[in-house]
Design an enzyme around this catalytic site. Structure first.
Site, short mmCIF file in Angstrom:
data_model
loop_
_atom_site.label_atom_id
_atom_site.label_comp_id
_atom_site.label_asym_id
_atom_site.label_seq_id
_atom_site.Cartn_x
_atom_site.Cartn_y
_atom_site.Cartn_z
CG ASP A 44 -48.16 29.63 27.34
OD1 ASP A 44 -47.03 29.61 27.88
OD2 ASP A 44 -48.57 28.77 26.54
CG ASP A 48 -50.53 35.26 25.46
OD1 ASP A 48 -49.44 35.17 24.85
OD2 ASP A 48 -51.37 34.34 25.53
CB SER A 93 -19.92 23.07 0.96
OG SER A 93 -18.79 22.82 0.17
CB ILE A 94 -18.71 20.59 5.34
CG1 ILE A 94 -17.84 20.16 6.47
CG2 ILE A 94 -19.90 19.75 5.22
CD1 ILE A 94 -18.54 20.34 7.80
CE LYS A 132 -23.89 17.16 6.16
NZ LYS A 132 -25.14 17.67 5.61
CD GLU A 195 -28.57 22.85 8.19
OE1 GLU A 195 -27.56 23.61 8.15
OE2 GLU A 195 -28.83 22.01 7.32
CE LYS A 316 -18.79 22.16 12.47
NZ LYS A 316 -19.86 23.08 12.91
CE LYS A 340 -24.74 12.54 3.23
NZ LYS A 340 -25.81 13.54 3.10
CB CYS A 437 -61.57 -15.32 -3.99
SG CYS A 437 -62.43 -13.97 -3.18
S1 IVH Z 1 -20.48 23.38 9.58
C1 IVH Z 1 -17.25 25.34 7.42
N1 IVH Z 1 -22.03 22.01 11.19
O1 IVH Z 1 -24.27 20.68 6.27
C2 IVH Z 1 -18.27 24.42 7.90
N2 IVH Z 1 -22.72 22.28 8.93
O2 IVH Z 1 -21.93 21.19 3.72
C3 IVH Z 1 -19.63 24.86 7.56
N3 IVH Z 1 -24.89 21.24 8.44
O3 IVH Z 1 -24.11 23.63 4.44
C4 IVH Z 1 -20.70 23.96 7.96
N4 IVH Z 1 -25.28 20.47 10.45
O4 IVH Z 1 -26.13 23.26 5.93
C5 IVH Z 1 -21.86 22.46 9.93
N5 IVH Z 1 -23.32 20.84 12.73
C6 IVH Z 1 -23.13 21.32 11.50
C7 IVH Z 1 -24.08 21.11 10.48
C8 IVH Z 1 -23.83 21.58 9.20
C9 IVH Z 1 -25.76 20.58 9.23
C10 IVH Z 1 -25.13 21.47 7.00
C11 IVH Z 1 -24.92 22.88 6.55
C12 IVH Z 1 -23.82 22.83 5.53
C13 IVH Z 1 -23.82 21.37 5.16
C14 IVH Z 1 -22.43 20.84 4.92
#
Ligand code: IVH
Length: 697
Positions: A44, A48, A93-94, A132, A195, A316, A340, A437
């Site tokens: 470190d 620095d 979103s997913i 996730k 993320e 995916k 989930k 008590c």
């Molecule tokens: S892929 C088109 N991969 O989960 C796919 N999302 O709605 C776009 N997330 O908004 C997301 N880990 O904030 C993907 N390995 C991961 C993820 C991830 C967390 C979150 C992300 C997204 C939400 C799913």
């Protein structure tokens, strides 16, 4: 003078500019190794040193400071508000699969196969499976390799520009690594999606700091991360340690004509790694539903031991060509799903706040909750720990609260939802009386807990003491559970431990709901428990601070019960593991005549164990040495130093004499130091004491 300096500065500049560029690249590579690879190659201090060299040159040539310079992570002024930005490629979103069984993965695979029109006999589809991450999605825009913008997801179309805050995250490159591998050149525009999250250890440390400052603590890692990202003042954001995982792309150009082209999602992740981004090591490839299910299970098992929170896994389709073929429904890709895990946090309501009395009289406030399924079990109680915790969280009857249960940890209330509080909800106050008590409850100075002063007069303490004695790890009375102990104590059949062994078959059989056979079983279990061992018996007595390990050490050291009961504090301190607090607690226990009486009566009832000869006394490091403390030590308090010395077998005296072995002197040491010098007694500072204690002196 001025002239000379200018003359020197001018020709030197191109060289300095080159030096600055070299330093930037060097520092960038080292930061990548440190933050992303967790594998620094220089100390470190060396980093620095290089950093300061660059800072000095930048001070000299402010016009040569570049936005991707490692010195430019923190800076910029506080904002009034964040500027909105439009995502050139929307942040999708997913779809979420909340079915936490294997079928969650199987349904997804079946849907993918159907949509791709695959026959049943067609080979398995290849997927990438990822954790996730439980944080917030971020889009990082690089132009010509330099980070120019970081934006939150917002509604997917429009997000907020949080660039200043995101720049403070060491894991996020300010400039793409170009050299690494060379396989993927640097595109003109590259948007990296991933993320932002907070590690659990960073979260705990942050909350600890918040508590010390008397400020609000954060409910969970996601809230803490979101709060940090949405800080208007980047200087504050910089003090909230954040991390990042990359998992996707937004805009990338040029896609063709020499730009990087990937065939699979997995290849793209490798490119992200090469550009300098952290990609989770838990990412894997899975063939078909069976391997998705195996992945889900395996990550689920690791969930509680990871350094960060995840709330599921994401599957995916690996082939980008197949992804394109499948496309989107509304704003969700058809080729991905989030599967989930069971939630570790749930909302429920507080039905009451009870104060429980433990074996040592400790009063614990416990929230009684409307039953809620969280972290895999139904929870109806959550500890509020003690008065300060209860006050800090301000949990009230009727409140809606967030309960959390992660792993095997006992459930706790993490926060109250103030908006949902009933208007007349009363604040909780710790009772000043034992709820069982009615003896006074007192909180000693420096302690967090209130304790009932009733001792064995308190039926709650008596019940706990009996259960403790009868438990499997103590003398073990099989079948003697809390219901039965409640009955026996409440009916006055048992007042003291020895009463347990005076129970006749008839008094047991006369209890409500007690079958003859069960009564007979208890009598037999009691008989069986009489033949025990010294450590089990000693542990069962429930002496404060004497756990199983200490009980074993005491038994080994002294050999007999009488020797333990008669041992002085000094003799007790000769036992490895026994420090001054434990020694004092044992001594205090056996100084009470009624406790010795209990031991005698239990023996008279027939409890017995083998006794042995005392182990040869092995002197401790400082046995026979006497210390005198004077002045203020840099890190240890007077009491801490005393405890350490005594735990190592030494004695601490109040005044210096010829018999003193060492004087430990801090700042503002007074006459004791003079006396030591006069008598020729050795003088130590704190470091010297520590060396002596760890045997290195
Ligand atoms: S892929 C088109 N991969 O989960 C796919 N999302 O709605 C776009 N997330 O908004 C997301 N880990 O904030 C993907 N390995 C991961 C993820 C991830 C967390 C979150 C992300 C997204 C939400 C799913």
């Amino acid at each position: 003078m001025m002239v000379t300096q200018d003359l020197f500065a001018l020709p030197a500049q191109p060289l300095d500019a080159a030096r600055m560029q070299a330093l930037r690249l060097d520092l960038q590579a080292h930061a990548h190794r440190y933050y992303v690879l967790d594998d620094p190659s220089i100390p470190d201090a060396e980093y620095d040193h290089l950093f300061q060299q660059l800072q000095a040159l930048e001070a000299q040539y402010p016009e040569l400071v570049t936005p991707d310079s490692p010195t430019q992570r923190v800076g910029g002024r506080a904002l009034d508000q964040f500027v909105s930005v439009r995502h050139t490629v929307p942040m999708l979103s997913i779809r979420t699969e909340t079915d936490t069984e294997a079928s969650g993965a199987q349904n997804f695979d079946a849907r993918v196969r159907r949509e791709l029109g695959l026959e049943e006999t067609a080979p398995a589809v290849e997927y990438v499976a990822e954790p996730k991450f439980d944080g917030l999605a971020m889009s990082l825009r690089y132009e010509h390799g330099v980070l120019v913008q970081a934006a939150t997801r917002g509604d997917g179309e429009m997000g907020e520009d949080v660039t200043q805050n995101i720049r403070t995250i060491g894991q996020i490159p300010l400039r793409l690594l170009a050299s690494a591998g060379g396989q993927y050149s640097v595109p003109q525009v590259l948007e990296v999606r991933g993320e932002v999250y907070m590690r659990r250890d960073d979260f705990d440390a942050l909350n600890e700091k918040q508590r010390e400052k008397g400020q609000k603590t954060f409910v969970n890692t996601r809230n803490a991360a979101a709060g940090a990202v949405r800080q208007l003042d980047p200087a504050i954001a910089a003090q909230r340690p954040l991390s990042f995982f990359a998992y996707g792309l937004g805009e990338i150009s040029p896609v063709q004509s020499g730009g990087p082209a990937f065939d699979t999602h997995y290849e793209m992740l490798q490119a992200l790694k090469n550009w300098g981004f952290p990609v989770s090591a838990l990412v894997g490839i899975a063939q078909g539903a069976t391997e998705l299910v195996a992945y889900y299970k395996s990550i689920g098992e690791q969930r509680d031991s990871l350094g960060f929170d995840i709330d599921g896994v994401v599957y995916k389709v690996n082939s980008l060509a197949l992804q394109r073929r499948m496309g989107f429904v509304t704003r969700e890709p058809r080729w991905a799903v989030a599967h989930k895990f069971p939630a570790q946090e749930q909302l429920t309501t507080v039905l009451g706040i009870e104060v429980q009395v433990g074996r040592t009289g400790k009063l614990t406030p416990v929230a009684k909750l409307a039953p809620v399924f969280v972290g895999g079990v139904t929870v109806t109680n959550a500890t509020l720990h003690n008065e300060d915790e209860a006050r800090r969280k301000d949990v009230r009857l009727g409140d809606t609260v967030i309960v959390r249960r992660a792993g095997d940890v006992i459930p706790e209330v993490v926060a109250v939802l103030p908006d949902r509080r009933p208007p007349d909800a009363q604040e909780f106050t710790m009772p000043r009386q034992c709820p069982v008590c009615a003896s006074a409850a007192v909180r000693e100075e420096g302690e967090a807990d209130y304790r009932c002063t009733g001792g064995l007069f308190c039926s709650a303490q008596r019940k706990q003491a009996i259960l403790h004695f009868a438990q499997r790890r103590a003398v073990e009375v099989e079948g003697l559970g809390d219901k039965l102990v409640d009955q026996l104590v409440d009916s006055n059949n048992i007042r003291t431990l020895p009463d347990l062994y005076r129970l006749g078959l008839s008094s047991l059989a006369n209890l409500d709901r007690m079958a003859d056979k069960s009564a007979q079983n208890i009598v037999e279990a009691l008989e069986k428990s009489k033949q025990t061992t010294l450590p089990r018996f000693l542990f069962g007595l429930g002496i404060r601070h004497v756990g199983e390990a200490t009980a074993k050490a005491l038994a080994r050291h002294f050999g007999t019960m009488d020797a333990i009961m008669d041992a002085s504090v000094e003799q007790l301190l000769q036992v490895g593991d026994v420090g001054p607090i434990v020694a004092q607690s044992i001594r205090t226990f056996f100084d009470q005549p009624h406790n010795r009486e209990v031991v005698d009566q239990l023996r008279a009832c027939g409890l017995s164990w083998e006794e042995g000869a005392p182990a040869a006394v092995t002197p401790k490091l400082l046995t026979g040495k006497t210390f005198v403390l004077t002045g203020t030590l840099p890190t240890l308090s007077r009491d801490e130093a005393k405890d350490l010395i005594e735990a190592a077998g030494g004695k601490v005296a109040g005044s210096v004499s010829k018999k003193t072995s060492f004087v430990v002197a801090g700042t503002e040491a007074g006459s004791k130091l003079d006396k030591a010098q006069e008598l020729g007694v050795a003088v130590l500072d704190e470091t010297g004491l520590k060396e002596l204690l760890n045997g290195s002196a």
